[in-house]
Design a protein around this motif. Structure first.
Motif, PDB file in Angstrom:
ATOM      1  N   GLU A  53     -11.814  33.956  21.427  1.00  0.00           N
ATOM      2  CA  GLU A  53     -10.513  34.968  22.102  1.00  0.00           C
ATOM      3  C   GLU A  53     -10.597  35.126  23.097  1.00  0.00           C
ATOM      4  O   GLU A  53      -9.727  35.395  23.802  1.00  0.00           O
ATOM      5  CB  GLU A  53      -9.520  35.765  21.079  1.00  0.00           C
ATOM      6  N   ASN A  54     -11.464  35.192  23.060  1.00  0.00           N
ATOM      7  CA  ASN A  54     -11.839  36.430  24.348  1.00  0.00           C
ATOM      8  C   ASN A  54     -12.069  34.942  25.902  1.00  0.00           C
ATOM      9  O   ASN A  54     -12.898  34.948  27.334  1.00  0.00           O
ATOM     10  CB  ASN A  54     -13.617  36.537  25.128  1.00  0.00           C
ATOM     11  N   ILE A  55     -12.275  33.689  25.445  1.00  0.00           N
ATOM     12  CA  ILE A  55     -12.352  32.727  26.738  1.00  0.00           C
ATOM     13  C   ILE A  55     -11.345  32.186  26.880  1.00  0.00           C
ATOM     14  O   ILE A  55     -10.239  31.362  25.892  1.00  0.00           O
ATOM     15  CB  ILE A  55     -13.783  31.717  25.984  1.00  0.00           C
ATOM     16  N   TYR A  56     -10.385  31.735  28.070  1.00  0.00           N
ATOM     17  CA  TYR A  56      -9.704  31.265  28.699  1.00  0.00           C
ATOM     18  C   TYR A  56      -9.789  29.826  28.623  1.00  0.00           C
ATOM     19  O   TYR A  56     -10.628  29.070  29.766  1.00  0.00           O
ATOM     20  CB  TYR A  56      -8.855  31.708  30.147  1.00  0.00           C
ATOM     21  N   LEU A  57      -8.548  29.621  28.748  1.00  0.00           N
ATOM     22  CA  LEU A  57      -8.977  27.780  28.221  1.00  0.00           C
ATOM     23  C   LEU A  57      -7.971  26.976  28.490  1.00  0.00           C
ATOM     24  O   LEU A  57      -7.234  26.104  28.986  1.00  0.00           O
ATOM     25  CB  LEU A  57      -9.161  27.326  26.293  1.00  0.00           C
ATOM     26  N   GLY A  58      -7.143  28.028  30.186  1.00  0.00           N
ATOM     27  CA  GLY A  58      -5.852  27.190  30.780  1.00  0.00           C
ATOM     28  C   GLY A  58      -4.434  27.308  29.601  1.00  0.00           C
ATOM     29  O   GLY A  58      -4.146  27.050  28.549  1.00  0.00           O
ATOM     30  N   LYS A  59      -3.981  26.211  30.236  1.00  0.00           N
ATOM     31  CA  LYS A  59      -3.255  25.762  29.809  1.00  0.00           C
ATOM     32  C   LYS A  59      -2.261  24.264  29.410  1.00  0.00           C
ATOM     33  O   LYS A  59      -2.450  23.654  30.847  1.00  0.00           O
ATOM     34  CB  LYS A  59      -1.663  26.698  29.572  1.00  0.00           C
ATOM     35  N   GLY A  60      -1.792  23.934  29.002  1.00  0.00           N
ATOM     36  CA  GLY A  60      -1.418  22.276  28.769  1.00  0.00           C
ATOM     37  C   GLY A  60      -2.299  21.193  28.646  1.00  0.00           C
ATOM     38  O   GLY A  60      -3.457  22.059  28.906  1.00  0.00           O
ATOM     39  N   LYS A  61      -1.964  20.330  28.812  1.00  0.00           N
ATOM     40  CA  LYS A  61      -2.995  19.220  28.601  1.00  0.00           C
ATOM     41  C   LYS A  61      -4.113  18.953  29.691  1.00  0.00           C
ATOM     42  O   LYS A  61      -3.660  18.930  30.845  1.00  0.00           O
ATOM     43  CB  LYS A  61      -2.250  17.487  28.102  1.00  0.00           C
ATOM     44  N   ARG A  62      -5.115  18.787  29.203  1.00  0.00           N
ATOM     45  CA  ARG A  62      -6.371  17.426  30.123  1.00  0.00           C
ATOM     46  C   ARG A  62      -6.925  16.386  29.623  1.00  0.00           C
ATOM     47  O   ARG A  62      -7.492  15.901  28.727  1.00  0.00           O
ATOM     48  CB  ARG A  62      -7.197  18.861  30.359  1.00  0.00           C
ATOM     49  N   SER A  63      -6.585  15.557  30.736  1.00  0.00           N
ATOM     50  CA  SER A  63      -6.901  14.009  29.762  1.00  0.00           C
ATOM     51  C   SER A  63      -8.368  13.736  30.687  1.00  0.00           C
ATOM     52  O   SER A  63      -7.551  13.324  32.372  1.00  0.00           O
ATOM     53  CB  SER A  63      -5.827  12.836  30.196  1.00  0.00           C
ATOM     54  N   LEU A  64      -9.111  13.085  30.429  1.00  0.00           N
ATOM     55  CA  LEU A  64     -10.352  12.963  31.332  1.00  0.00           C
ATOM     56  C   LEU A  64      -9.940  10.877  31.414  1.00  0.00           C
ATOM     57  O   LEU A  64     -10.868  11.372  32.479  1.00  0.00           O
ATOM     58  CB  LEU A  64     -11.655  13.489  30.561  1.00  0.00           C
ATOM     59  N   LEU A  65      -9.248  10.574  31.250  1.00  0.00           N
ATOM     60  CA  LEU A  65      -9.773   8.825  31.252  1.00  0.00           C
ATOM     61  C   LEU A  65      -8.184   8.351  30.649  1.00  0.00           C
ATOM     62  O   LEU A  65      -7.458   9.673  29.883  1.00  0.00           O
ATOM     63  CB  LEU A  65     -10.493   8.436  30.669  1.00  0.00           C
ATOM     64  N   LYS A  66      -8.096   7.680  30.809  1.00  0.00           N
ATOM     65  CA  LYS A  66      -6.896   6.407  30.932  1.00  0.00           C
ATOM     66  C   LYS A  66      -6.304   6.732  28.982  1.00  0.00           C
ATOM     67  O   LYS A  66      -5.732   6.232  28.185  1.00  0.00           O
ATOM     68  CB  LYS A  66      -6.144   5.495  31.192  1.00  0.00           C
ATOM     69  N   ASP A  67      -7.625   5.978  29.207  1.00  0.00           N
ATOM     70  CA  ASP A  67      -8.009   5.032  27.137  1.00  0.00           C
ATOM     71  C   ASP A  67      -8.632   5.700  26.550  1.00  0.00           C
ATOM     72  O   ASP A  67     -10.112   5.676  26.184  1.00  0.00           O
ATOM     73  CB  ASP A  67      -7.959   3.835  27.121  1.00  0.00           C
ATOM     74  N   GLY A  68      -8.474   6.898  26.206  1.00  0.00           N
ATOM     75  CA  GLY A  68      -8.944   7.491  25.030  1.00  0.00           C
ATOM     76  C   GLY A  68      -8.991   8.286  23.693  1.00  0.00           C
ATOM     77  O   GLY A  68      -7.169   8.040  23.647  1.00  0.00           O
ATOM     78  N   VAL A  69      -8.734   9.202  22.628  1.00  0.00           N
ATOM     79  CA  VAL A  69      -8.532  10.051  21.796  1.00  0.00           C
ATOM     80  C   VAL A  69      -8.429  11.143  22.678  1.00  0.00           C
ATOM     81  O   VAL A  69      -9.090  11.921  22.778  1.00  0.00           O
ATOM     82  CB  VAL A  69      -9.853   9.971  20.859  1.00  0.00           C
ATOM     83  N   TYR A  70      -6.983  12.754  21.654  1.00  0.00           N
ATOM     84  CA  TYR A  70      -6.910  13.321  22.307  1.00  0.00           C
ATOM     85  C   TYR A  70      -6.667  14.215  21.241  1.00  0.00           C
ATOM     86  O   TYR A  70      -6.968  14.220  20.188  1.00  0.00           O
ATOM     87  CB  TYR A  70      -5.189  12.855  22.597  1.00  0.00           C
ATOM     88  N   ILE A  71      -7.654  15.439  21.913  1.00  0.00           N
ATOM     89  CA  ILE A  71      -7.874  16.057  20.972  1.00  0.00           C
ATOM     90  C   ILE A  71      -7.803  17.268  20.889  1.00  0.00           C
ATOM     91  O   ILE A  71      -7.386  18.024  22.139  1.00  0.00           O
ATOM     92  CB  ILE A  71      -9.824  16.543  21.637  1.00  0.00           C
ATOM     93  N   SER A  72      -6.268  17.682  20.111  1.00  0.00           N
ATOM     94  CA  SER A  72      -5.335  18.555  19.876  1.00  0.00           C
ATOM     95  C   SER A  72      -5.978  20.532  19.855  1.00  0.00           C
ATOM     96  O   SER A  72      -5.258  21.265  21.307  1.00  0.00           O
ATOM     97  CB  SER A  72      -4.341  18.682  18.953  1.00  0.00           C
ATOM     98  N   LYS A  73      -6.565  20.371  19.678  1.00  0.00           N
ATOM     99  CA  LYS A  73      -7.196  21.514  19.715  1.00  0.00           C
ATOM    100  C   LYS A  73      -7.812  22.681  20.899  1.00  0.00           C
ATOM    101  O   LYS A  73      -7.240  23.587  21.292  1.00  0.00           O
ATOM    102  CB  LYS A  73      -8.201  21.959  18.468  1.00  0.00           C
ATOM    103  N   TYR A  74      -7.994  21.331  21.650  1.00  0.00           N
ATOM    104  CA  TYR A  74      -8.599  21.731  22.781  1.00  0.00           C
ATOM    105  C   TYR A  74      -7.942  21.037  23.680  1.00  0.00           C
ATOM    106  O   TYR A  74      -8.597  21.251  25.146  1.00  0.00           O
ATOM    107  CB  TYR A  74      -9.826  21.218  22.915  1.00  0.00           C
TER     108      TYR A  74
END
Length: 256
Positions: free
Chosen positions: A223-244
């Motif tokens: 809770e003390n680590i700011y993780l920003g807002k919105g999705k971050r896609s590191l590559l086009k064809d991958g697996v989405y990790i909803s928690k992060y």
């Protein structure tokens, strides 16, 4: 050469460990004029390895001795980071040094001097300037023969690897490095993550730490680590990790 000048050069040569580069800027501050340095050069006490850099006659320059000068004489934050730091610390079997590659990190406003960049070292220097982490945390002293260097500790080194991912560093390899970091100190990791300004690095680091299941992860205060807002896609064809809110390679998410 007068006895006074000879005593002065002897004092100079004994003031730094063997194998260290002497910076002209540092020498000037310590009372050695360009004229005097050229006299010492003619007398074969010292020799130049490029504009603004000198070596003691008989010493062979290497990148460690040059880095020592940047850290101790120029007060720069340039340091071995990423896989190079991990290799120096003995934390990984990916011995990047054996492949003649060295990764250095420095602040966003710091540049390698021309003499450093142009010199033909025995290793290839890959330099990255960024302030995604402050220059004063996550470093440790490591002995390198006659002198010591500041290098990234294990946690900071992995974050530097993640900073270079995925274009310059494979994420699966980063995960394999994370697997070996089972003894990190939670307080130290917490401080680095709170100070880190790269959302990508923080999300990936926490995702990998949780996936590996290291004990120290249980003591993290997310809770003390700011993780920003919105999705971050590191590559086009991958697996989405909803928690992060990141998309990672399938090979990474399926890695066991």
């Amino acid at each position: 050469m007068s006895l006074e000048k000879e005593q002065k050069i002897n004092h100079l040569l004994n003031s730094q460990p063997p194998g260290v580069v002497y910076l002209s800027s540092w020498l000037t501050k310590n009372g050695f004029s360009t004229q005097l340095l050229n006299r010492y050069k003619k007398s074969s006490w010292i020799y130049s390895i490029g504009p603004g850099a000198w070596m003691r006659m008989g010493d062979k320059p290497n990148y460690q001795g040059a880095l020592y000068a940047l850290q101790e004489q120029a007060n720069l934050s340039v340091h071995p980071g990423g896989k190079t730091a991990l290799s120096l610390l003995g934390k990984t079997h990916y011995l990047e040094l054996s492949t003649k590659q060295v990764t250095l990190f420095g602040g966003s406003e710091e540049k390698l001097p021309a003499w450093f960049s142009k010199y033909s070292w025995e290793v290839k220097i890959n330099y990255f300037s960024s302030s995604f982490l402050p220059p004063n945390i996550g470093l440790q002293t490591l002995e390198q023969g006659a002198f010591s260097l500041l290098v990234s500790n294990s946690a900071r080194a992995l974050m530097e690897c993640l900073y270079l991912s995925p274009k310059k560093q494979e994420l699966v390899e980063c995960y394999e490095i994370m697997e070996g970091l089972n003894n990190l100190r939670p307080k130290q990791v917490q401080g680095l993550l709170e100070a880190c300004t790269s959302v990508k690095v923080k999300r990936l680091f926490l995702y990998m730490a949780e996936k590996v299941g290291h004990d120290w992860f249980k003591y993290m205060s997310l809770e003390n680590i700011y993780l920003g807002k919105g999705k971050r896609s590191l590559l086009k064809d991958g697996v989405y990790i909803s928690k992060y809110q990141i998309t990672v390679p399938k090979a990474l998410e399926n890695y066991e």
